[in-house]
Design a protein around this motif. Structure first.
Motif, mmCIF file in Angstrom:
data_model
loop_
_atom_site.group_PDB
_atom_site.id
_atom_site.type_symbol
_atom_site.label_atom_id
_atom_site.label_comp_id
_atom_site.label_asym_id
_atom_site.label_seq_id
_atom_site.Cartn_x
_atom_site.Cartn_y
_atom_site.Cartn_z
ATOM 1 N N ARG C 311 0.839 -1.198 0.000
ATOM 2 C CA ARG C 311 0.000 0.000 0.000
ATOM 3 C C ARG C 311 0.871 1.243 0.000
ATOM 4 N N ALA C 317 -4.307 1.230 -5.030
ATOM 5 C CA ALA C 317 -4.853 0.776 -6.307
ATOM 6 C C ALA C 317 -4.119 -0.451 -6.831
ATOM 7 N N SER C 318 -2.999 -0.792 -6.214
ATOM 8 C CA SER C 318 -2.304 -2.001 -6.665
ATOM 9 C C SER C 318 -2.665 -3.203 -5.792
ATOM 10 N N ARG C 340 -11.442 -0.312 1.480
ATOM 11 C CA ARG C 340 -11.528 1.091 1.055
ATOM 12 C C ARG C 340 -10.852 2.049 2.020
ATOM 13 N N HIS C 344 -7.095 1.296 1.091
ATOM 14 C CA HIS C 344 -7.302 2.418 0.165
ATOM 15 C C HIS C 344 -7.453 1.959 -1.263
ATOM 16 N N THR C 345 -8.309 0.989 -1.470
ATOM 17 C CA THR C 345 -8.536 0.535 -2.846
ATOM 18 C C THR C 345 -10.027 0.315 -3.081
ATOM 19 N N ASN C 346 -10.467 0.569 -4.283
ATOM 20 C CA ASN C 346 -11.818 0.173 -4.703
ATOM 21 C C ASN C 346 -11.767 -1.112 -5.519
ATOM 22 N N ASN C 347 -10.575 -1.721 -5.608
ATOM 23 C CA ASN C 347 -10.466 -3.006 -6.314
ATOM 24 C C ASN C 347 -11.052 -4.101 -5.444
ATOM 25 N N PRO C 533 -11.282 5.986 -1.686
ATOM 26 C CA PRO C 533 -10.845 6.343 -3.044
ATOM 27 C C PRO C 533 -12.052 6.748 -3.880
ATOM 28 N N GLY C 537 -12.954 0.834 -8.859
ATOM 29 C CA GLY C 537 -11.789 -0.038 -8.958
ATOM 30 C C GLY C 537 -11.967 -1.101 -10.022
ATOM 31 N N LYS C 538 -11.184 -2.133 -9.864
ATOM 32 C CA LYS C 538 -11.168 -3.198 -10.871
ATOM 33 C C LYS C 538 -12.129 -4.325 -10.492
#
Lengths: 436, 185, 777
Positions: C311, C317-318, C340, C344-347, C533, C537-538
């Motif tokens: 992170r 995002a990764s 989230r 800190h990702t929406n993936n 975020p 995301g993905k």
């Protein structure tokens, strides 16, 4: 070929064509056949039902329900087809009257079925014979085919606009199917287990349609009632017990046979006079007055006993199917009771607990008892089991097993006690123990 | 199923069944007679009979078995060519029904539900057959013989044996090995 | 029917005319014993136990066939009646073996109870009982004829209830016997309902027989972990070697939405819990590249430090997160919040089995238009489009059959294949395999019998599944919403596959949707989430694609098996740090760098949402050393990463000292009483961050449609959620239609979980054999 018998006291109404070749349709017509059906076709349903009511004809199957009353319960308008069902599943031990009707006068059954159909507005009747009566079924089938060929059955019976068809049906071995709702089940291709009542068949019967079910003798009587007039017919019998009855006298009598006698005929006379008395000059021990399910009567109980539904009922038994079984003094009543209960055990459909389990325990207990291995408590136990069956079963078969059982114990307790005291009867079939 | 398709029944019986299912307001009404007629021809209700009857009526084999096992005339094993059914119910019993049964057992060497080893006869003790006033009575297949006496038994057997094409050796006791169960089993 | 008043045992009762006396009495708290009577099944009047005395009627009457009428007077308990019942029991006990000490039903046997009540303690018979050998009909069902009292509950349940008709009654009289359709074997759905309704121990369960006595188990009422219908199951649990082990699963608690019903999976498919392949210790990939057992502290430290490192070095995002269809709402909610706000990702995504997102979009702003299972059970008319509930949603099929049978509901079926429920259908519309989109126009044309019948219905429940996706769902719903002014003119139900598929979607396991289907792009959405975020995301396949390109530094997989089940490329994860929480070393877990042994749904508390939006409480039944609920694993992972746990799980407000079961073991019943009281007092019992109910509070506060009837929920009832609560929003950034992969589980399969159930595999093998044998005939 079953032997036909005769006695001067007989009033031959239903049996009047017996032995005269009436299975042949031409002969039947010569003897006045199908005139009643034609008359009913002209007179219409209300007239027929009134005649039946006035005749005091009561069901010959055993329960003695008023025939006219039964027919009047069928709703006039019904969204579903209505049916007539003739019960020729004659299976009550001691009973063989329908056997003779089918053999000697099958057209009377057909004609009676047509009349019943006209009375309730049905277009289809069924004549159900027990599976064992195959040769009789063939006779009835031939008669039905002949009736079709003459136009007495079909789309336009007797040239009228009225339709009536008959289907013959064979059972395959089941006493219980003689119960009217079980009969419908069997006819629908199911196990012969009775239905929950209500609804009664007159409202919801075969295929869900209003249905009347009558014993073959009742149906065979109907054309005669019409022919001779309801009042003349009623006058033959006793009050509320119209006409004659085909009494099948079997067992230890000199001249067993089926005799047509007026309702209310004295039972003692029937045995000693009509049937020639107890075989070999022996003494009378007991009489089963109306088929194996009716409680046994002692000689002193038949002295003044008129054979109609009400008088036999008052004497603590039932007129039942009219099968009079005569038992002489050389008979072991325990064995007789065992054979009776064995039958009900064999024929119990198994649906409800008291009948299924009760008849089995009665049979087991009776078997051991008769073989000389009874215990002091058995007699009371037999009574207790029968009481647990009586009035508590799904259909009348339970009562049919319990009532005679209670009768035997009540009236022959001494003989049961003798068995206990190391005095098994000379006729005991000890090999039965092998089966226990 | 029509009579032209594969059937284990004779063309005549198959045609009769075709007519039978069409006769009733409800097809299933044909079931009980159909089973009996099938048994008359095949000898017993084999698995194949059950399957074909189920198909003809349009119900499951389980349904057919539920019904078939209810009726005492229907059987699931072969019987003899001539099935002797001796009534021992009350009216017959009072007039010697058991003596008749005993005599048949002795003559045939088989007990209740037994079959003679040549398959000609089977024996059954049955409930009331509706011949009470002409007791004691028996049925051989569907034929009634009434007002019997034990001494009439050998003659009855000889008659059927002749019909079956197996004339007896003249001795009254056929002395064949019993296959059935003990009496009253 | 008009109400009538009648008297029972001196009490005046009122019921609609024609009500069966036995029902009217039971409703009034007057217990009338019966073996053969079973609510909802046809009447038998066979056992004669329910006899009562009716005034002016000569014989005792059976209460199960007596319809009440005005002014009737009944007596249900008297010496005469007790004598009759005792007499019947005496007769039954004549042949019924008194092997109660070794009978499975001992302790929960109706015959035992009746004997206890009415006596019959003495045997009157000298003869031997009828004996027959016990039969095994299938891996699931054993039959012991001597114990059978021929009440015909099993045959009716199988036939009338299940529409399977695999059991019959053969022979007659005392020789009568229950017989399976295969002669000596049972070819059926193996639902075990026959065992359930058997009042004695005549039908016993292959999985339970001779295992334990009923009173040695604790009975925990929870929710089945298999399909999405949300059946209540009662798990019988016993302490064995320190673990609380599930011995039996059945339907003792009939208060669930499934009523009487439970299918083979619910009844027999619990044994995965005890599978030998079950993970019981964390594992970490060592320097040699092999997974080796580790302590929780080691594994948590390894996973947390790596996640934190990625992170911080490569950005949230990764990192990708894949959630589960079988974990609780609280866990799913926590997982997306963890993704989230901590990663800190929406993936974030899950294996989608049906398009709940499109359904929510279509219904946005239209309240009260979803059909709960109870709505379906009472609906006068149902349009079932696509799918095969008999196989894939056994409870739905049961509810539909029952509604048709008992309430004369009208079932309409539109399907591209022939399905068994057609036997209950009033009309059927065949469709080409890709023809579902044309259904609404077929109906609107109103020129077929099918269309006319459907269109004439004033009130209709429309049930559909993954045959409709994306725009297809929206078109169908839009068509329905145009139907008439009647507020009940239409309701919809969408069917997905797994026990909490709906919850996974509702709780926002989407790259573009927050809980309650709120787009991540919506200004101000979930404003209290720190560092949410902004960009979508993905999706699950996109994460694997990114991983293949080296763009996914880490992947956290919770209770999912994308490699084994969604056909994702294992090689893509070569350079990705993979953390898996699961029950088993699945194809995906085998690739992980850190594996955490997770608790199953039967080993945790929380809530799940059925595919019909019915929310139910999950209670902890079993306890297994070494495993932890996903909830706890996530909290510990967050803690290990240095996150603010209190922000993640808002516990401890109000300072009331109580603990709701999760950390205290399987005392679910006790916890409930606390919870009900506390909730009723408006108190906040959340004591620790490991209490999932702390998250339920937040769900209720933040997620549209999850305003819950708390008291009812905590009392063990199902409560409804509202999908139409969200206000109309623009379509989300990505159309999920292409991401739907229905599992098409059969009666004996249950995605990855089913593979670890020996019982289900055994049943499947038995049924496959039955099919092969009948084909060979």
């Amino acid at each position: 070929m079953p032997r036909l018998v005769s006695h001067p006291d007989e009033v031959k109404i239903v049996t009047r064509r017996f032995g005269q070749g009436a299975a042949n349709i031409d002969r039947y017509l010569e003897l006045g056949g199908y005139q009643s059906a034609k008359k009913c076709l002209e007179q219409g349903p209300d007239w027929i039902i009134n005649e039946m009511k006035a005749s005091n004809l009561r069901g010959r199957g055993g329960a003695g329900f008023a025939t006219g009353m039964k027919w009047s319960f069928v709703p006039k308008q019904s969204p579903k087809p209505k049916y007539v069902l003739v019960n020729g599943d004659e299976s009550e031990p001691g009973t063989c009257k329908d056997h003779l009707i089918f053999l000697h006068d099958p057209h009377s059954v057909i004609e009676g079925t047509i009349i019943a159909g006209l009375a309730i507005g049905s277009k289809l009747g069924f004549i159900y014979l027990r599976g064992e009566y195959r040769y009789l079924l063939e006779i009835v089938e031939k008669a039905v085919a002949d009736a079709y060929a003459r136009g007495f059955l079909g789309k336009n019976i007797f040239g009228s606009e009225t339709e009536f068809q008959i289907i013959t049906q064979s059972g395959a071995g089941a006493y219980e199917v003689g119960e009217e709702s079980a009969l419908m089940e069997s006819l629908e291709g199911k196990r012969g287990v009775p239905r929950i009542k209500p609804p009664f068949p007159a409202v919801v019967g075969l295929y869900g349609g209003p249905t009347i079910i009558n014993n073959a003798e009742t149906i065979a009587t109907v054309p005669h009632v019409i022919a001779m007039g309801a009042e003349s017919y009623a006058a033959v019998g006793t009050p509320r017990n119209g006409g004659t009855r085909l009494f099948g006298i079997s067992g230890h009598v000199e001249r067993p046979g089926v005799y047509e006698l007026p309702m209310g005929y004295n039972l003692k006379k029937m045995i000693y006079d009509v049937a020639g008395g107890v075989r070999g000059g022996r003494k009378l021990k007991a009489v089963v007055p109306g088929g194996s399910s009716t409680p046994v009567l002692l000689p002193e109980e038949i002295e003044n006993l008129g054979m109609d539904f009400d008088q036999v009922g008052k004497a603590g038994s039932m007129l039942g199917s009219g099968g009079v079984v005569v038992i002489d003094d050389q008979t072991c009543i325990v064995e007789f009771a065992l054979r009776t209960i064995s039958f009900y055990q064999h024929e119990s459909c198994g649906w409800c607990i008291p009948c299924r389990e009760g008849t089995d325990w009665l049979k087991k207990t009776f078997t051991r008892f008769h073989a000389g291995f009874g215990t002091a408590s058995d007699i009371d136990n037999i009574q207790h089991i029968a009481q647990n069956i009586l009035g508590r079963t799904f259909c009348p078969l339970g009562d049919a097993a319990a009532m005679p059982t209670l009768g035997f114990i009540k009236k022959f307790r001494k003989e049961f006690e003798d068995h206990l005291n190391g005095k098994p009867c000379p006729y005991a079939r000890h090999e039965e123990l092998a089966a226990v | 199923m029509s009579s032209e398709t594969m059937s284990i029944f004779s063309p005549r019986l198959a045609a009769r069944f075709d007519a039978l299912v069409a006769k009733y307001p409800v097809k299933r009404s044909a079931l009980v007679p159909m089973l009996l007629y099938a048994q008359d021809e095949i000898g017993y209700l084999s698995d194949a009979v059950i399957a074909e009857v189920a198909e003809r009526i349009g119900i499951t084999e389980l349904d057919v078995r539920n019904v078939a096992t209810y009726y005492s005339m229907l059987r699931f094993k072969p019987a003899g060519k001539y099935n002797i059914q001796v009534c021992t119910n009350i009216s017959c019993m009072l007039r010697g029904g058991y003596d008749i049964l005993d005599r048949f057992q002795k003559e045939l060497g088989v007990g209740h539900k037994g079959i003679t080893s040549d398959g000609v006869f089977s024996l059954e003790e049955v409930e009331c057959i509706g011949a009470c006033c002409w007791a004691p009575a028996i049925q051989v297949n569907y034929d009634f013989h009434d007002e019997l006496k034990p001494e009439l038994v050998p003659g009855i057997l000889e008659g059927y044996r002749a019909k079956a094409g197996f004339p007896g050796d003249g001795s009254t006791s056929l002395g064949r090995k019993a296959e059935g169960k003990a009496p009253h089993a | 029917m008009a109400d009538v008043t009648f008297t029972v045992d001196g009490k005046k009762l009122t019921a609609p005319a024609g009500t069966l006396l036995i029902d009217a009495c039971r409703k009034a708290g007057i217990e009338i014993p019966a073996f053969c009577y079973y609510p909802g099944l046809s009447l038998q009047a066979a056992c004669r136990m329910c006899v009562v005395r009716q005034e002016k009627v000569p014989k005792l009457q059976t209460a199960c066939t007596t319809q009440v009428a005005e002014g009737q007077v009944f007596i249900t308990e008297s010496p005469e009646i007790a004598e009759a019942r005792k007499g019947t029991i005496e007769l039954l006990l004549g042949n019924h073996p008194l092997d109660c000490p070794v009978c499975d039903a001992g302790g929960e046997c109706e015959l035992q109870d009746m004997t206890f009540k009415y006596g019959a303690g003495e045997s009157l018979y000298a003869e031997a009982k009828q004996h027959r050998e016990e039969q095994q009909w299938s891996p699931a069902v054993f039959y012991d004829r001597p114990r059978c009292i021929l009440c015909y509950r099993c045959t009716r349940m199988c036939g009338e209830g299940m529409d399977v008709w695999a059991l019959g009654v053969q022979s007659r009289g005392v020789r009568s016997v229950i017989t399976p359709n295969g002669g000596d074997r049972l070819d059926c759905e193996q639902c075990g309902m026959c065992i359930d309704v058997c009042p004695v121990g005549a039908l016993t369960s292959g999985s339970y027989r001779y295992k334990t006595r009923p009173w040695e188990m604790k009975h925990v009422s929870t929710v089945c972990t298999h399909c999405a219908d949300g059946c209540r199951v009662t798990l019988g649990v016993r302490q064995i070697d320190g673990d609380a082990v599930i011995i039996r699963s059945d339907n003792r608690d009939k208060g669930g939405i499934n009523g009487d019903f439970l299918c083979a999976k619910g009844r027999f498919g619990f044994d995965f819990v005890e599978s030998r392949e079950r993970l019981s210790t964390p594992m970490v990939r060592n320097a040699a590249g092999k997974l080796e057992p580790a302590t929780w502290a080691q594994a948590l430290a390894a996973a947390a430090s790596k996640l934190k490192e990625i992170r911080e070095t490569r950005g949230g995002a990764s990192i990708g997160v894949i959630g589960s269809n079988r974990t609780t709402n609280e866990e799913n909610y926590l997982l997306q919040k963890f993704a989230r706000t901590v990663l800190h990702t929406n993936n974030i995504d899950h294996a989608r089995s049906t398009d709940y997102a499109a359904f929510a979009r279509a219904l946005a702003g239209h309240k009260d238009k979803t059909a709960s299972l109870r709505d379906i059970a009472a609906a006068p008319a149902i349009l079932l489009v696509g799918g095969n509930p008999t196989e894939e949603h056994p409870l739905l099929a049961w509810i539909l059959r029952t509604n048709v049978r008992l309430n004369k509901a009208r079932l309409y079926i539109a399907n591209s294949q022939s399905i068994k429920l057609e036997r209950q259908a009033k009309a059927v519309q065949g469709l080409p395999p890709n023809g579902y989109k044309d259904l609404t126009s077929i109906l609107d044309r109103n020129d077929s019998d099918f269309a006319k019948a459907v269109m004439a219905e004033e009130s209709l429940v429309v049930i559909f599944g993954s045959d409709f996706r994306g725009q297809g769902v929206e078109d169908l719903v839009a068509w329905g919403l145009k139907r008439g002014p009647n507020p009940d003119s239409v309701r919809f139900a969408i069917v997905g596959d797994h026990s909490n598929s709906r919850g996974a979607a509702d709780m926002g396991l989407f790259p573009d949707l927050l809980p309650g289907y709120v787009p991540v792009t919506e200004p101000g959405a979930f404003a209290e989430y720190p560092g949410l975020p902004a960009a979508p995301g993905k999706t699950l396949p996109e994460m694997f694609a990114a991983a293949g390109k080296g763009d996914l530094g880490a992947l956290l997989v919770v209770g999912a098996n994308p490699v084994g089940k969604q056909g994702m490329d294992a090689a893509a994860l070569k350079n990705t740090f993979v953390v898996v929480q699961d029950l088993f070393l699945t194809e995906t877990a085998a690739l992980a760098d850190a594996v955490f042994p997770a608790a199953s749904l039967y080993e945790k508390a929380g809530t799940v949402t059925s595919t019909y939006g019915d929310l139910q409480l999950v209670k902890k039944a079993a306890d297994r050393a070494g495993v932890k609920p996903d909830f706890e694993i996530l909290v510990r992972l967050a803690e290990e990463m240095g996150a603010d746990v209190k922000a993640l799980v808002p516990f401890g407000k109000g300072g009331v000292s109580a603990d709701l079961g999760q950390s205290r073991g399987a005392q679910a019943g006790e916890a409930d009483r606390h919870a009900v009281w506390l909730a009723a007092q408006g108190l906040e019992p959340r004591l620790s961050p490991l209490d999932p109910l702390a998250v339920l509070d937040e769900i209720e506060r933040l997620v549209p449609g999850y305003t819950l009837d708390r008291i009812n929920l905590l009392s063990g009832n199902d409560v409804r959620t509202e999908l139409g609560a969200a206000q109309g929003r623009s379509a989300s950034s990505s159309d999920g239609a292409g991401l739907i992969v229905p599992a098409h589980d059969s009666l004996f399969t249950s995605a990855t979980l089913g593979r670890y159930s020996f019982a289900l595999k055994d049943l499947e093998r038995h049924q496959t054999q039955a099919v092969t044998e009948s084909a060979a005939d």
